[in-house]
Design a protein around this motif. Structure first.
Motif, short mmCIF file in Angstrom:
data_model
loop_
_atom_site.label_atom_id
_atom_site.label_comp_id
_atom_site.label_asym_id
_atom_site.label_seq_id
_atom_site.Cartn_x
_atom_site.Cartn_y
_atom_site.Cartn_z
N LEU A 1 -3.42 17.92 -12.10
CA LEU A 1 -2.53 18.71 -12.95
C LEU A 1 -2.02 17.91 -14.15
CD1 LEU A 1 -0.60 20.59 -10.16
CD2 LEU A 1 -2.04 21.65 -11.90
N ILE A 2 -1.72 16.64 -13.95
CA ILE A 2 -1.27 15.81 -15.07
C ILE A 2 -2.40 15.63 -16.08
CG2 ILE A 2 -0.53 13.48 -15.72
CD1 ILE A 2 1.04 13.40 -13.07
N SER A 3 -3.63 15.50 -15.58
CA SER A 3 -4.78 15.41 -16.49
C SER A 3 -4.91 16.67 -17.33
CB SER A 3 -6.06 15.18 -15.69
OG SER A 3 -6.00 13.95 -14.98
N ILE A 4 -4.69 17.82 -16.69
CA ILE A 4 -4.74 19.09 -17.42
C ILE A 4 -3.64 19.14 -18.47
CG2 ILE A 4 -4.48 21.59 -17.19
CD1 ILE A 4 -5.69 21.24 -14.35
N MET A 5 -2.44 18.67 -18.11
CA MET A 5 -1.34 18.62 -19.07
C MET A 5 -1.71 17.78 -20.29
SD MET A 5 1.46 20.32 -18.12
CE MET A 5 2.79 19.46 -18.97
N LEU A 6 -2.34 16.65 -20.06
CA LEU A 6 -2.70 15.76 -21.16
C LEU A 6 -3.81 16.36 -22.03
CD1 LEU A 6 -2.63 12.32 -19.28
CD2 LEU A 6 -0.90 13.26 -20.82
N VAL A 7 -4.80 16.94 -21.38
CA VAL A 7 -5.93 17.51 -22.13
C VAL A 7 -5.48 18.70 -22.97
CG1 VAL A 7 -8.14 18.73 -21.90
CG2 VAL A 7 -7.69 16.68 -20.52
N THR A 8 -4.63 19.55 -22.41
CA THR A 8 -4.18 20.74 -23.13
C THR A 8 -2.95 20.48 -24.00
OG1 THR A 8 -2.84 21.41 -21.21
CG2 THR A 8 -5.08 22.27 -21.35
N ARG A 9 -2.44 19.25 -23.97
CA ARG A 9 -1.32 18.83 -24.80
C ARG A 9 -0.08 19.70 -24.60
NH1 ARG A 9 -4.21 17.27 -30.64
NH2 ARG A 9 -5.64 15.70 -29.77
N ARG A 10 0.18 20.00 -23.36
CA ARG A 10 1.42 20.74 -23.06
C ARG A 10 2.61 19.80 -23.12
NH1 ARG A 10 -2.17 24.16 -20.55
NH2 ARG A 10 -1.42 26.31 -20.21
N ARG A 11 3.74 20.34 -23.49
CA ARG A 11 4.94 19.53 -23.60
C ARG A 11 5.67 19.48 -22.26
NH1 ARG A 11 9.71 22.73 -24.94
NH2 ARG A 11 9.22 24.95 -24.96
N TRP A 12 6.24 18.33 -21.96
CA TRP A 12 7.01 18.15 -20.74
C TRP A 12 8.44 18.63 -20.96
CZ3 TRP A 12 4.64 16.74 -16.29
CH2 TRP A 12 3.38 16.15 -16.40
N PRO A 13 9.06 19.22 -19.96
CA PRO A 13 10.44 19.71 -20.11
C PRO A 13 11.44 18.57 -20.26
CG PRO A 13 9.37 20.65 -18.18
CD PRO A 13 8.51 19.54 -18.65
N ARG A 14 12.63 18.93 -20.66
CA ARG A 14 13.73 17.98 -20.73
C ARG A 14 14.95 18.59 -20.06
NH1 ARG A 14 13.52 16.08 -27.13
NH2 ARG A 14 11.39 15.19 -27.08
N GLY A 15 15.85 17.72 -19.62
CA GLY A 15 17.14 18.18 -19.15
C GLY A 15 17.16 18.66 -17.71
N ARG A 16 17.98 19.69 -17.49
CA ARG A 16 18.32 20.13 -16.14
C ARG A 16 17.13 20.66 -15.35
NH1 ARG A 16 23.36 24.04 -15.92
NH2 ARG A 16 24.20 22.19 -16.99
N VAL A 17 16.08 21.10 -16.03
CA VAL A 17 14.95 21.68 -15.32
C VAL A 17 14.35 20.70 -14.32
CG1 VAL A 17 13.23 20.99 -17.04
CG2 VAL A 17 12.79 22.98 -15.61
N TRP A 18 14.46 19.38 -14.61
CA TRP A 18 13.92 18.39 -13.69
C TRP A 18 14.67 18.37 -12.37
CZ3 TRP A 18 9.54 15.48 -14.16
CH2 TRP A 18 8.91 15.50 -15.40
N MET A 19 15.98 18.60 -12.39
CA MET A 19 16.74 18.65 -11.15
C MET A 19 16.36 19.86 -10.32
SD MET A 19 18.42 15.91 -11.19
CE MET A 19 19.36 16.25 -9.71
#
Length: 326
Positions: free
Chosen positions: A52-70
């Motif tokens: 899944l991380i490879s797919i994120m990198l290939v498709t250049r999706r942005r990672w969330p910030r803030g409260r969503v991680w909790m």
């Protein structure tokens, strides 16, 4: 339906999804021949996270910030680390075919938890009827009249309870995501990458205490873990996302009903498992309860928009992510 809804690619994705999620419990059973449950979950989540991380990198999706991680930390535990571990532990003591049928009880567990998680929402009469029918199916599946029989494994009942605990965890996670993440603005691939990535970190932190013991990673065991991780926990999300986009969530959810069929067939044909009469009957009753709760049974009124909750949960221990924009 849009033209893309009839594309061969979407049909191929649907078939692949049913096969992969239906095969997951076979993969668990084979993987346990060389790994402990904790080691199996560790390998599954590690490979799934890498995919899944490879797919994120290939498709250049942005990672969330803030409260969503909790929020995603809660989801990582209840939607992956805990239920995967429970199903893997249960796989030591029960047939893969029975585990695949129990996985179909996730919508019923979701209904049980809905009034507790979604404050202000009450079960409709239609959902109550579906819940009662579904729980009746669970009783038929568990076959309490057989548990005291001669030759029955003393671990069979705890294993079945572990499966129900796993599906209840799925139900909690799905409702939690609906309450706190449905408007996060991130698509299912992004949320899945975070969820599986955090779950992998959790099991790695626990590995020195839980994943001890020897390894016997022969080709079948390796392929089983790879199938669970890369396909069932990784690429399957992309396929499911495409099916929802092209066919809509209602048609996409029908994969839920095909996966146990695939699981039972593979358990019988590949592993030589015996299926008792109560198992397919109980599974059928559970499915009828799910259909009834969704107002899809003849004579059942459709659920009102105010009280409706999405309880379509696909395949092997990987429930549907919330509907977010791409």
């Amino acid at each position: 339906m849009s033209p893309s809804g009839n594309s061969r690619g979407t049909v191929a994705a649907f078939v692949a999804l049913a096969l992969v999620w239906g095969s997951s419990f076979l993969f668990i059973k084979v993987g346990l021949e060389g790994l402990s449950p904790a080691q199996l979950v560790l390998g599954r989540l590690t490979l799934g996270a890498l995919a899944l991380i490879s797919i994120m990198l290939v498709t250049r999706r942005r990672w969330p910030r803030g409260r969503v991680w909790m929020h995603m930390l809660v989801v990582a535990i209840t939607l992956a680390a805990l239920p995967f571990s429970l199903f893997a532990w249960a796989g030591q003591y029960m047939p893969s075919s029975l585990s695949s049928i129990y996985n179909a009880t996730t919508p019923i567990m979701t209904l049980l938890l809905m009034p507790l998680i979604l404050v202000g929402e009450r079960l409709t009469r239609t959902q109550v009827v579906g819940l009662v029918v579904g729980l009746s199916g669970v009783i038929v599946l568990a076959a309490p009249w057989q548990l005291a029989g001669v030759g029955q494994s003393p671990q069979l009942l705890p294993a079945q309870l572990a499966c129900l605990g796993a599906t209840a965890s799925y139900g909690f996670a799905g409702l939690y995501m609906r309450r706190f993440l449905s408007n996060s603005g991130y698509d299912t691939i992004t949320l899945s990458a975070i969820q599986i990535g955090l779950a992998a970190i959790i099991v790695w932190l626990l590995a020195p205490f839980t994943a001890r013991g020897g390894l016997a990673v022969d080709p079948p065991v390796f392929l089983a873990v790879a199938g669970l991780g890369v396909l069932g926990t990784g690429f399957a999300y992309i396929w499911y996302n495409r099916i929802i986009r092209d066919w809509g969530p209602a048609r996409a959810s029908t994969v839920t009903y095909l996966s146990p069929v695939v699981g039972v067939i593979l358990g019988v044909v590949v592993l030589g498992e015996t299926v008792h009469w109560n198992q397919p009957l109980g599974g059928l009753i559970v499915v009828l309860g799910v259909l009834a709760s969704q107002g899809r049974m003849p004579g059942m009124r459709a659920l009102s928009r105010r009280n409706r909750v999405d309880i379509e949960v696909p395949g092997a221990a990987v429930p549907a992510a919330p509907k977010t924009r791409e």
